[in-house]
Enzyme design. Sequence first.
Site, PDB file in Angstrom:
ATOM      1  N   SER A  64      17.021  76.930  76.626  1.00 21.18           N
ATOM      2  CA  SER A  64      18.185  76.252  77.217  1.00 21.18           C
ATOM      3  C   SER A  64      18.936  75.338  76.272  1.00 21.18           C
ATOM      4  CB  SER A  64      17.753  75.455  78.457  1.00 21.18           C
ATOM      5  OG  SER A  64      17.498  76.328  79.530  1.00 21.18           O
ATOM      6  N   LYS A  67      22.595  75.797  75.843  1.00 29.97           N
ATOM      7  CA  LYS A  67      23.616  75.165  76.681  1.00 29.97           C
ATOM      8  C   LYS A  67      24.422  74.095  75.935  1.00 29.97           C
ATOM      9  CE  LYS A  67      21.241  76.050  81.082  1.00 29.97           C
ATOM     10  NZ  LYS A  67      19.950  76.634  80.722  1.00 29.97           N
ATOM     11  N   SER A 124      19.640  71.512  83.598  1.00 30.44           N
ATOM     12  CA  SER A 124      19.656  72.778  82.844  1.00 30.44           C
ATOM     13  C   SER A 124      19.865  73.983  83.751  1.00 30.44           C
ATOM     14  CB  SER A 124      18.332  72.930  82.074  1.00 30.44           C
ATOM     15  OG  SER A 124      18.437  73.889  81.066  1.00 30.44           O
ATOM     16  N   LYS A 234      19.537  67.945  74.892  1.00 30.33           N
ATOM     17  CA  LYS A 234      19.195  69.126  75.669  1.00 30.33           C
ATOM     18  C   LYS A 234      17.809  69.647  75.319  1.00 30.33           C
ATOM     19  CE  LYS A 234      20.051  71.800  78.912  1.00 30.33           C
ATOM     20  NZ  LYS A 234      18.600  71.635  79.157  1.00 30.33           N
TER      21      LYS A 234
END
Length: 392
Positions: A64, A67, A124, A234
């Site tokens: 993730s 992202k 997320s 993130k």
Amino acid sequence: MKQRTFITLLFLILLFSFFTLNECKINVYADELDLSAEGAILMEASTGKILYEKNSEEMKPPASVTKVMTLLLIFEALDKEKLHLNDMITVSPYAASMGGSQVFLEAGETQSAETMIKCIAVSSANDACVAMAEHLSGSEEAFVKKMNEKAKELKMEHTNFVNCCGLDADGHETCAKDIALMSRELTVKHPDIFTYSSIWMDEFTHKTKKGESVFGLSNTNKLLRNYEGCNGLKTGSTSKAKFCLSATATRNQISLIAVVMACPDSKVRMKDAAALLNYGFSNVTFYQDSDPGKEIGLISIRGGKESLVPYEKPSSFSYVLTKGEDPSAITKEVHIAKNLKAPVKKGETIGEVTYSLQGIPIGAVPIKASRNIEKMNFFYAYKMLWKKAAFS
């Protein structure tokens, strides 16, 4: 002759030993971080200077952390006013079908762009990611194409995106260095991301045909609570990617980006990122010149209705010094445009204050005119001469 040969040989041995010992010291110093991550990098955000790296260009699935690029394109759309925070985003059946981390958006459900950003940055949410991609580009495939184009623009040379959310897929790979590059682009050019990436817990309301229900959002970046100055960015984890993180933190005007990839578990992920950040904050210092215009003085101009150009106060200059760099070795020089002639427009660059560290350029601040200086013409020159003669 033998004595000379012996001395030469001894000198070469000592020289080799010197470089070997110094090389060992460097390696030991780096190894003291004792990172378990298979790939890692530490970058100073304002300059992009790399402070530490380990297998930083080795391509791996990012989970993730993908992202970060999705959020970058979203914030660019906001800047270009192609998207507004209060725009309503409709969730397609395809977006609602995403597995992995999600906030369980339903097909036909609508949420504001700001809520979607929050869901992506905090929880997320793969479903929110795809919904935003479809809204901005018509399809996830078209959006991913833009992700790869942006990666090339940022010189992310070891990156290929296959989807916008980070689910494991053949060929979906990047590296620690490239993650740092896109993290820097997002945080430096779009600092509003910290409004969302720094959220620890929040909630939003599902509004569907079934009614309304509140859904809680929880951040998996534990450094937000456990590391002073952490403000993002993130996390990511899948069975293939293991545990990844792009962590950002700011202390005493120094902003760092620490990226770790393929850690064995979430605790090690946080431990490694914290070790990188600690290393950075203990090895960099902040230099600032709050008044670059102090030495500028008067700026003359030729052929104008005025002989001097008034200028705006130049913005402050800052630079991050790494270990071993002496702030007293920073020098600055004022450079005014050669043969400066009228006309000059307000805001036009008429010079610059340059900064160097031991003779190597490290940056510059522009000097700009604070108002228009019109070109001298015959009638104005005649008028000035007549006025001067009348009062002499």
